[in-house]
Design an enzyme around this catalytic site. Structure first.
Site, PDB file in Angstrom:
ATOM      1  CG  HIS A 101      -0.179   0.173   2.519  1.00 38.30           C
ATOM      2  ND1 HIS A 101       0.556  -0.851   3.081  1.00 38.30           N
ATOM      3  CD2 HIS A 101      -0.018   1.237   3.353  1.00 38.30           C
ATOM      4  CE1 HIS A 101       1.116  -0.432   4.198  1.00 38.30           C
ATOM      5  NE2 HIS A 101       0.789   0.832   4.385  1.00 38.30           N
ATOM      6  CG  ASP A 103       1.376   5.073   4.721  1.00 33.66           C
ATOM      7  OD1 ASP A 103       1.058   3.879   4.863  1.00 33.66           O
ATOM      8  OD2 ASP A 103       2.466   5.550   5.076  1.00 33.66           O
ATOM      9  CG  HIS A 257       4.972   1.120   3.045  1.00 32.72           C
ATOM     10  ND1 HIS A 257       4.431   2.285   2.538  1.00 32.72           N
ATOM     11  CD2 HIS A 257       4.421   0.957   4.264  1.00 32.72           C
ATOM     12  CE1 HIS A 257       3.600   2.808   3.424  1.00 32.72           C
ATOM     13  NE2 HIS A 257       3.568   2.015   4.476  1.00 32.72           N
ATOM     14  NE  ARG A 272       1.928   5.833  10.055  1.00 28.04           N
ATOM     15  CZ  ARG A 272       0.905   5.171   9.516  1.00 28.04           C
ATOM     16  NH1 ARG A 272       1.107   4.098   8.783  1.00 28.04           N
ATOM     17  NH2 ARG A 272      -0.326   5.578   9.734  1.00 28.04           N
TER      18      ARG A 272
HETATM   19  C1  SIN Z   1       2.955   1.128   7.771  1.00 23.66           C
HETATM   20  O1  SIN Z   1       2.362   0.590   6.868  1.00 23.66           O
HETATM   21  O2  SIN Z   1       3.006   2.351   7.899  1.00 23.66           O
HETATM   22  C2  SIN Z   1       3.688   0.270   8.791  1.00 23.66           C
HETATM   23  C3  SIN Z   1       4.907  -0.330   8.232  1.00 23.66           C
HETATM   24  C4  SIN Z   1       5.630  -1.186   9.233  1.00 23.66           C
HETATM   25  O3  SIN Z   1       5.187  -1.317  10.378  1.00 23.66           O
HETATM   26  O4  SIN Z   1       6.673  -1.727   8.872  1.00 23.66           O
END
Ligand code: SIN
Length: 281
Positions: A101, A103, A257, A272
């Protein structure tokens, strides 16, 4: 840190570079921030090792690149709306970001980037994969590029939040599932132009994109599936192995990612922030 040169060490052919010689908790000089931003544009995702970031320093570093984005589906669920705590406990059946995805693409102006800090990571497992969506676009045939020209796609958060998604029963990171939650939908070009590099890229993803504007979801599915799988080809990716104190900073405008769901018996705790972006053109 004043006017020093940062070190930029690519980790794969497609994208990704580790940055050395920077302590991001310091009040960095503008020239260093410019170099970091350039490395992000050049490599799509950049990584820092052995950093010590409390919440305030994490936010301060984030603000050097733009305003902090408040994620609508974590707002009111997380203690601090500017932070998403990404927590995976042993036994969790689901984790945040386990599909490929970009974000938060259900909003009209998706975040330009995210800065993910590793607080407590497993001794092995729990890596994150990234994929370069410039390459995904550039390697399509001229015929398919022509088909996609002018096509728009519908992005919704109904698969990742809200009562119907049923996430909270299966994972430690909670998301809005209350009765007042409403689906957010936006329509974005399938091929976007990066606002800073001017390069074209493929902009569809598994977690949010459900169809093409003016097509049914059933009609859209075969082509959408093709584009999504194509965008994740191994030669477009890099893989980051975390240790405590690592940071990944990705350009959310040109990458996808995936968090690998293989942490088995281990806990994985990350923090995050996201940076506001602009409309997709
Ligand atoms: C995310 O998708 O922002 C999380 C990625 C992760 O936890 O590695």
């Amino acid at each position: 840190m004043r006017n020093s040169q940062i070190e930029v060490m690519p980790i794969a052919g497609a994208l990704g570079a580790e940055i050395g010689g920077v302590d991001v908790a310091q009040d960095l000089d503008d020239s260093v921030i410019r170099q970091i931003r350039q490395a992000l544009l050049d490599h799509g995702v950049i990584f820092f090792r052995d950093q010590t970031l409390d919440v305030d320093r994490h936010k301060a570093f984030t603000r050097r690149f733009g305003e902090i984005f408040i994620h609508p589906n974590y707002n009111g669920v997380s203690a601090d709306p500017e932070i998403v705590d990404i927590r995976r406990e042993p036994g969790d059946k689901k984790i945040v970001g386990e599909d490929w995805h970009t974000d938060t693409t259900m909003v009209a102006e998706p975040p330009m980037g995210a800065i993910l800090y590793a607080i407590d990571v497993p001794p092995y497992g729990g890596d994150t994969l990234f994929a370069n969506q410039y390459l995904a676009y550039e390697t399509l045939s001229p015929g398919l590029k022509r088909t996609l020209e002018g096509l728009k796609a519908v992005h919704t958060d109904r698969m990742v939040a809200g009562p119907q998604a049923g996430m909270n029963a299966h994972r430690s990171t909670k998301v809005r599932e209350d009765a007042d939650w409403r689906e957010t939908i936006s329509v974005h070009p399938v091929v976007r132009t990066h606002p800073e590099t001017g390069r074209k890229l493929l902009f569809v993803n598994r977690s949010y994109t459900v169809g093409f504007e003016g097509w049914t979801e059933a009609e859209s599915k075969p082509l959408l599936d093709y584009l999504m799988e194509h965008g994740n080809r191994p030669e477009f990716t890099c893989r980051f192995r975390w240790s405590n104190g690592s940071i990944a900073f990705w350009d959310n405008r040109c990458t996808k990612h995936l968090a690998v769901h293989d942490a088995g018996p281990f806990r994985r705790i990350m923090r995050r922030t996201q940076i506001c972006g602009d409309a997709v053109h």
